[in-house]
Scaffold this motif. Structure first.
Motif, mmCIF file in Angstrom:
data_model
loop_
_atom_site.group_PDB
_atom_site.id
_atom_site.type_symbol
_atom_site.label_atom_id
_atom_site.label_comp_id
_atom_site.label_asym_id
_atom_site.label_seq_id
_atom_site.Cartn_x
_atom_site.Cartn_y
_atom_site.Cartn_z
ATOM 1 N N GLN A 151 0.812 -1.212 0.000
ATOM 2 C CA GLN A 151 0.000 0.000 0.000
ATOM 3 C C GLN A 151 0.848 1.266 0.000
ATOM 4 N N PHE A 152 1.908 1.272 0.779
ATOM 5 C CA PHE A 152 2.698 2.498 0.940
ATOM 6 C C PHE A 152 3.951 2.532 0.068
ATOM 7 N N PHE A 153 4.366 1.376 -0.444
ATOM 8 C CA PHE A 153 5.576 1.347 -1.257
ATOM 9 C C PHE A 153 5.273 0.606 -2.560
ATOM 10 N N ASN A 154 6.147 -0.330 -2.937
ATOM 11 C CA ASN A 154 6.002 -1.088 -4.175
ATOM 12 C C ASN A 154 6.074 -2.570 -3.827
ATOM 13 N N TRP A 155 5.460 -3.431 -4.669
ATOM 14 C CA TRP A 155 5.495 -4.861 -4.357
ATOM 15 C C TRP A 155 6.919 -5.400 -4.273
ATOM 16 N N ARG A 156 7.852 -4.747 -4.952
ATOM 17 C CA ARG A 156 9.243 -5.208 -4.909
ATOM 18 C C ARG A 156 9.850 -5.087 -3.515
ATOM 19 N N CYS A 157 9.321 -4.169 -2.723
ATOM 20 C CA CYS A 157 9.876 -3.926 -1.387
ATOM 21 C C CYS A 157 9.676 -5.100 -0.446
ATOM 22 N N ILE A 158 8.712 -5.972 -0.728
ATOM 23 C CA ILE A 158 8.542 -7.141 0.140
ATOM 24 C C ILE A 158 9.748 -8.076 0.042
ATOM 25 N N PHE A 159 10.481 -7.981 -1.060
ATOM 26 C CA PHE A 159 11.723 -8.746 -1.201
ATOM 27 C C PHE A 159 12.918 -7.952 -0.691
ATOM 28 N N PHE A 160 12.923 -6.646 -0.915
ATOM 29 C CA PHE A 160 14.052 -5.820 -0.501
ATOM 30 C C PHE A 160 14.204 -5.756 1.020
ATOM 31 N N ILE A 161 13.100 -5.874 1.767
ATOM 32 C CA ILE A 161 13.210 -5.796 3.229
ATOM 33 C C ILE A 161 13.985 -6.984 3.803
ATOM 34 N N ASN A 162 14.104 -8.054 3.021
ATOM 35 C CA ASN A 162 14.879 -9.204 3.490
ATOM 36 C C ASN A 162 16.376 -8.935 3.489
ATOM 37 N N ILE A 163 16.818 -7.975 2.690
ATOM 38 C CA ILE A 163 18.265 -7.759 2.519
ATOM 39 C C ILE A 163 18.932 -7.269 3.803
ATOM 40 N N PRO A 164 18.449 -6.179 4.430
ATOM 41 C CA PRO A 164 19.099 -5.778 5.699
ATOM 42 C C PRO A 164 18.932 -6.819 6.803
ATOM 43 N N ILE A 165 17.754 -7.479 6.844
ATOM 44 C CA ILE A 165 17.543 -8.516 7.858
ATOM 45 C C ILE A 165 18.535 -9.659 7.665
ATOM 46 N N GLY A 166 18.703 -10.085 6.423
ATOM 47 C CA GLY A 166 19.635 -11.165 6.116
ATOM 48 C C GLY A 166 21.075 -10.795 6.448
ATOM 49 N N CYS A 167 21.470 -9.574 6.132
ATOM 50 C CA CYS A 167 22.842 -9.131 6.415
ATOM 51 C C CYS A 167 23.121 -9.101 7.911
ATOM 52 N N ILE A 168 22.164 -8.598 8.693
ATOM 53 C CA ILE A 168 22.317 -8.570 10.150
ATOM 54 C C ILE A 168 22.415 -9.991 10.697
#
Length: 276
Positions: A157-174
């Motif tokens: 709703q607030f961003f783009n459907w692609r962001c549901i995949f991008f949010i995994n990147i910082p979580i995965g790196c941490i």
């Protein structure tokens, strides 16, 4: 290991586990947006979800066994690395075919992360605290499954459907950094380094056919020859797997484990959560 290290180590594992489990449901709410973007049908776009679940189901047992043999920490980190990279690739995909391929890679990675997370966690805490860890695990599993649609809806709703995949990147790196720094390597001391090749093949075929049949049953009909054929192949492969495990010197899954009620119940729970 002191209490601070235990908490940080457990948090690192939970991050990876939560991320992998979340992705089984977080995509569902964004499928209409993806359908519109790729100008396709719901039947085709559903494979963005199906590919992930199918790959996870097929690799699940193999991932667990390989981690016992060759190191849980190593394969957990490898799983999170692959999951993080494939999340990035999913997010930048410009074709449906590419997205489905990268979701398959995500599913393979998720199988390693989800199955290794629990035994890796039990190594952190003393035996008297493991019941509490199991309870927390159940809570986080339920939270990840239940919050997926809500998180997917908010992000879409607030961003783009692609962001549901991008949010995994910082979580995965941490998760990767914390795991490398705070978690020690662990193995199953009773597991040999020999790989039960035919056991892997037969259980993978059984899981693929069973999961695929369950996915397509509503579309094709439960009594259709198509679905019944897959159920039959799955049953045959499972019978062959049991025969192989009974006869092979170093089985992939020692069937004596199923005499343990906690192991059996845990296996059934994990199986149903993967199919859900």
């Amino acid at each position: 290991m002191n209490k601070k290290y235990q908490i940080i180590s457990f948090a690192a594992i939970i991050l990876g586990f939560f991320m992998a489990l979340l992705d089984t449901t977080v995509v569902n709410i964004t499928l209409p947006k993806m359908t519109e973007y790729f100008n396709t049908t719901m039947n085709h776009i559903s494979w963005v979800v199906n590919a992930y679940n199918l790959a996870t189901a097929v690799i699940l047992v193999t991932a667990s066994r390989l981690s016992d043999q060759f190191g849980r920490k190593k394969l957990f980190i490898a799983g999170v690395v692959l999951f993080t990279i494939s999340s990035l690739l999913c997010g930048i995909s410009n074709s449906l075919q590419a997205l489905i391929i990268f979701r398959t890679l995500q599913g393979i990675a998720a199988a390693f992360v989800v199955t290794i997370a629990m035994p890796l966690s039990t190594e952190i805490f003393p035996p008297e605290k493991r019941r509490t860890i199991m309870a927390l695990w159940g809570a986080f599993s339920g939270l990840a499954a239940a919050s997926g649609p809500s998180i997917g809806g908010i992000v879409t709703q607030f961003f783009n459907w692609r962001c549901i995949f991008f949010i995994n990147i910082p979580i995965g790196c941490i998760c990767i950094i914390l795991t490398m720094k705070f978690i020690k390597e662990s193995y199953d001391p009773t597991a040999s380094k020999n790989i039960d090749f035919w056991g892997i093949v037969t259980i993978s075929i059984a899981m693929f056919c069973l999961t695929f049949a369950l996915m397509k049953s509503n579309e094709k009909g439960w009594a259709s020859s198509f679905i019944l054929s897959f159920f039959a192949v799955s049953a045959i492969a499972l019978i062959l797997f049991v025969i192989i495990e009974l006869k092979v010197k170093e089985p992939m899954v020692p069937l004596s484990l199923f005499k343990s009620l906690p192991f059996t119940n845990g296996s059934i729970t994990l199986f149903y959560s993967d199919l859900a």
